[in-house]
Design an enzyme around this catalytic site. Structure first.
Site, PDB file in Angstrom:
ATOM      1  N   ARG A 129       0.803  -1.468   0.012  1.00  0.00           N
ATOM      2  CA  ARG A 129       0.061   0.020  -0.100  1.00  0.00           C
ATOM      3  C   ARG A 129       0.765   1.326   0.206  1.00  0.00           C
ATOM      4  O   ARG A 129       0.759   2.267   0.535  1.00  0.00           O
ATOM      5  CB  ARG A 129      -1.005   0.016   1.167  1.00  0.00           C
ATOM      6  N   CYS A 161     -10.504  -0.280   3.519  1.00  0.00           N
ATOM      7  CA  CYS A 161      -9.819  -0.617   4.822  1.00  0.00           C
ATOM      8  C   CYS A 161      -9.332   0.863   5.447  1.00  0.00           C
ATOM      9  O   CYS A 161      -8.706   1.503   4.822  1.00  0.00           O
ATOM     10  CB  CYS A 161      -8.758  -1.630   4.598  1.00  0.00           C
ATOM     11  N   GLU A 204      -4.511   3.576   6.146  1.00  0.00           N
ATOM     12  CA  GLU A 204      -4.604   3.338   4.818  1.00  0.00           C
ATOM     13  C   GLU A 204      -5.353   4.507   4.027  1.00  0.00           C
ATOM     14  O   GLU A 204      -4.888   4.752   2.915  1.00  0.00           O
ATOM     15  CB  GLU A 204      -5.210   2.101   4.380  1.00  0.00           C
TER      16      GLU A 204
HETATM   17  C1  FAD Z   1     -15.830  -1.459  -0.294  1.00  0.00           C
HETATM   18  C2  FAD Z   1     -14.383  -0.999  -0.510  1.00  0.00           C
HETATM   19  C3  FAD Z   1     -13.526  -2.183  -0.767  1.00  0.00           C
HETATM   20  C4  FAD Z   1     -12.452  -1.875  -1.053  1.00  0.00           C
HETATM   21  N1  FAD Z   1     -11.350  -3.071  -1.102  1.00  0.00           N
HETATM   22  C5  FAD Z   1      -9.950  -2.747  -1.393  1.00  0.00           C
HETATM   23  C6  FAD Z   1      -9.091  -3.857  -1.839  1.00  0.00           C
HETATM   24  O1  FAD Z   1      -9.565  -4.868  -1.682  1.00  0.00           O
HETATM   25  N2  FAD Z   1      -8.040  -3.490  -1.748  1.00  0.00           N
HETATM   26  C7  FAD Z   1      -7.528  -2.188  -1.949  1.00  0.00           C
HETATM   27  O2  FAD Z   1      -6.282  -1.951  -2.268  1.00  0.00           O
HETATM   28  N3  FAD Z   1      -8.177  -1.023  -1.880  1.00  0.00           N
HETATM   29  C8  FAD Z   1      -9.629  -1.380  -1.355  1.00  0.00           C
HETATM   30  N4  FAD Z   1     -10.510  -0.458  -1.409  1.00  0.00           N
HETATM   31  C9  FAD Z   1      -9.878   0.992  -1.320  1.00  0.00           C
HETATM   32  C10 FAD Z   1      -9.941   1.753  -2.675  1.00  0.00           C
HETATM   33  O3  FAD Z   1     -10.843   1.100  -3.609  1.00  0.00           O
HETATM   34  C11 FAD Z   1      -8.583   1.585  -3.181  1.00  0.00           C
HETATM   35  O4  FAD Z   1      -7.479   2.214  -2.436  1.00  0.00           O
HETATM   36  C12 FAD Z   1      -8.695   2.357  -4.681  1.00  0.00           C
HETATM   37  O5  FAD Z   1      -7.815   2.096  -5.590  1.00  0.00           O
HETATM   38  C13 FAD Z   1      -8.837   3.910  -4.722  1.00  0.00           C
HETATM   39  O6  FAD Z   1      -8.885   4.286  -5.846  1.00  0.00           O
HETATM   40  P1  FAD Z   1      -9.802   5.866  -5.970  1.00  0.00           P
HETATM   41  O7  FAD Z   1      -9.618   6.085  -7.506  1.00  0.00           O
HETATM   42  O8  FAD Z   1     -10.946   5.655  -5.439  1.00  0.00           O
HETATM   43  O9  FAD Z   1      -8.893   6.804  -5.254  1.00  0.00           O
HETATM   44  P2  FAD Z   1      -9.297   8.024  -4.627  1.00  0.00           P
HETATM   45  O10 FAD Z   1     -10.087   7.422  -3.127  1.00  0.00           O
HETATM   46  O11 FAD Z   1      -9.902   8.965  -5.407  1.00  0.00           O
HETATM   47  O12 FAD Z   1      -7.911   8.623  -4.114  1.00  0.00           O
HETATM   48  C14 FAD Z   1      -7.023   7.869  -3.252  1.00  0.00           C
HETATM   49  C15 FAD Z   1      -5.782   8.504  -3.139  1.00  0.00           C
HETATM   50  O13 FAD Z   1      -5.185   8.379  -4.449  1.00  0.00           O
HETATM   51  C16 FAD Z   1      -4.728   9.864  -5.062  1.00  0.00           C
HETATM   52  N5  FAD Z   1      -5.138   9.624  -6.476  1.00  0.00           N
HETATM   53  C17 FAD Z   1      -6.341   9.174  -7.067  1.00  0.00           C
HETATM   54  N6  FAD Z   1      -6.140   9.372  -8.266  1.00  0.00           N
HETATM   55  C18 FAD Z   1      -4.845   9.932  -8.605  1.00  0.00           C
HETATM   56  C19 FAD Z   1      -4.450  10.512  -9.889  1.00  0.00           C
HETATM   57  N7  FAD Z   1      -4.584  10.145 -11.105  1.00  0.00           N
HETATM   58  N8  FAD Z   1      -3.102  11.161  -9.709  1.00  0.00           N
HETATM   59  C20 FAD Z   1      -2.780  11.487  -8.414  1.00  0.00           C
HETATM   60  N9  FAD Z   1      -3.298  10.933  -7.514  1.00  0.00           N
HETATM   61  C21 FAD Z   1      -4.302  10.096  -7.323  1.00  0.00           C
HETATM   62  C22 FAD Z   1      -5.884  10.638  -4.323  1.00  0.00           C
HETATM   63  O14 FAD Z   1      -5.198  11.903  -4.195  1.00  0.00           O
HETATM   64  C23 FAD Z   1      -5.812   9.930  -2.725  1.00  0.00           C
HETATM   65  O15 FAD Z   1      -4.785  10.358  -2.271  1.00  0.00           O
HETATM   66  C24 FAD Z   1     -11.618  -0.647  -0.913  1.00  0.00           C
HETATM   67  C25 FAD Z   1     -12.676   0.486  -0.947  1.00  0.00           C
HETATM   68  C26 FAD Z   1     -13.912   0.268  -0.495  1.00  0.00           C
HETATM   69  C27 FAD Z   1     -14.992   1.401  -0.306  1.00  0.00           C
END
Ligand code: FAD
Length: 350
Positions: free
Chosen positions: A175, A248, A343
């Site tokens: 992570r 998480c 996280e």
């Molecule tokens: C129900 C549920 C289940 C989940 N299961 C998992 C799992 O199994 N494994 C796991 O690893 N995670 C899991 N997650 C967490 C999440 O889905 C991941 O971390 C996911 O990859 C985040 O992507 P996002 O686009 O929503 O990021 P965001 O929430 O939009 O952003 C997260 C971070 O990434 C940065 N970011 C996003 N896009 C960019 C970009 N283009 N350039 C620069 N920075 C950027 C943001 O600034 C922020 O700091 C889960 C979440 C939920 C709600």
């Protein structure tokens, strides 16, 4: 010296389709967060860079995000421009996939399998975008972005240069990535997968590195290239997917030396063998051992189903999430001698 309001007028004249005072609760899976003073949906990588460049030029605070599925935004919102990466380009050439950062991760996983590729099935249950997944090295069931990525394209904020980073240059860890330490706008990546005509899916794990085998052993027997229905069923059984959360909240706890578990051993009868073997304790398990499952502050509650999921029970506020995170961390530290780390990412919070 221009005021923020003057800068906003100028920003709006230079960047099309700015939305003002957009509630971030609409854009986070937690359904929490006050208004972004300005909100831009960037539908191409060029538009993403331009939205950032203009903000830099006018010295307006900015924040780039994707699906908001790992994000906690302050109740007060953000006095600047929030830029949503919605650049969703996706091209497959044999076993290589060019994917832009705004692409929905679940969709990308499905499309790779439709095209006869294997290796990215694990991502079918991970909400959000490829950009967010690259930022946090998302993973589950033994798969991680770092196992699939050959390079990442990004816009480096310190000098405004578009760069291509090799997998090694992304400094991926559990992570963790370079992007958490040095600010970049992630534009996309290339995934290197395996064509299922070349290698049967059931043999895929054999070809993976020792590190993957190591992580496989900690994942309840689900293979990162298991069929979608198996992956999705396993997630549904273990996670409260029908309620608003940010996934998480804490990272699992990696240890190097079993002496770090001395206090924990005094408190719990048995530490699961699988966790000892891989030197990683599940944060959800630790929260449960500390008696914190079901704890509630305001409308935020630690899930009864999974100790690492905090649920929005209706009108949760970011300040209640922060208070519950502090309470859980304090209990885990004081009772079990273990310091949990978040996280979940914060916007306008510390
Ligand atoms: C129900 C549920 C289940 C989940 N299961 C998992 C799992 O199994 N494994 C796991 O690893 N995670 C899991 N997650 C967490 C999440 O889905 C991941 O971390 C996911 O990859 C985040 O992507 P996002 O686009 O929503 O990021 P965001 O929430 O939009 O952003 C997260 C971070 O990434 C940065 N970011 C996003 N896009 C960019 C970009 N283009 N350039 C620069 N920075 C950027 C943001 O600034 C922020 O700091 C889960 C979440 C939920 C709600």
């Amino acid at each position: 010296m221009k005021t923020l309001e003057q800068k906003i007028v100028e920003y709006k004249s230079r960047v099309p389709s700015v939305i003002e005072n957009e509630p971030m609760a609409k854009h986070t899976s937690f359904r929490i967060g006050g208004p972004a003073r300005m909100y831009v949906v960037a539908v191409s990588s060029d538009a993403l860079i331009e939205a950032v460049r203009v903000a830099q030029d006018l010295e307006i605070p900015f924040y780039v995000f994707g699906g908001g599925s790992n994000l906690l935004v302050a109740d007060e919102g953000f006095e600047g421009v929030v830029i949503q990466a919605a650049n969703r380009g996706f091209v497959i050439e044999h076993d290589r996939v060019q994917v832009e950062s705004g692409m929905i991760t679940v969709l990308a996983a499905r499309k790779t399998v439709d095209a006869g590729l294997t290796g990215f099935e694990w991502a079918v249950g991970v909400p959000g975008t490829i950009g967010g997944a690259l930022y946090g090295n998302a993973g589950c069931y033994g798969g991680e972005m770092k196992d699939n990525v050959s390079f990442v394209d990004a816009y480096r904020l310190k000098d405004g240069v578009r760069i291509r980073l090799s997998n090694a240059e992304c400094q991926y860890g559990y992570r963790d990535s370079l992007f958490k330490r040095e600010p970049h706008v992630i534009l996309g990546c290339e995934l290197k997968l395996i064509h299922s005509s070349v290698i049967p899916a059931e043999d895929f794990g054999e070809r993976h590195s020792a590190e993957l085998s190591r992580s496989l052993s900690r994942t309840a027997g689900i293979h990162p290239t298991a069929p979608f229905d198996q992956i999705l069923r396993a997630r549904k059984e273990s996670q409260p997917l029908d309620q608003s959360s940010a996934g998480c909240v804490f990272k699992n706890f990696d240890f190097t030396d079993e002496s770090q578990l001395d206090i924990l051993r005094r408190y719990v009868n048995q530490i699961p063998e699988a966790m000892l073997r891989v030197k990683r304790l599940s944060a959800g398990w630790l929260v449960e051992q500390a008696g914190m499952k079901g704890q509630r502050i305001g409308d935020v509650q630690v899930s009864d189903k999974h100790g690492n999921f905090f649920l929005n029970r209706g009108h949760a506020r970011a300040q209640d999430v922060i208070a519950l995170i502090s309470l859980v961390k304090m209990n885990v530290r004081d009772k079990l001698g273990i310091e949990l780390q978040e996280e979940v990412q914060y916007l306008s919070l510390s």
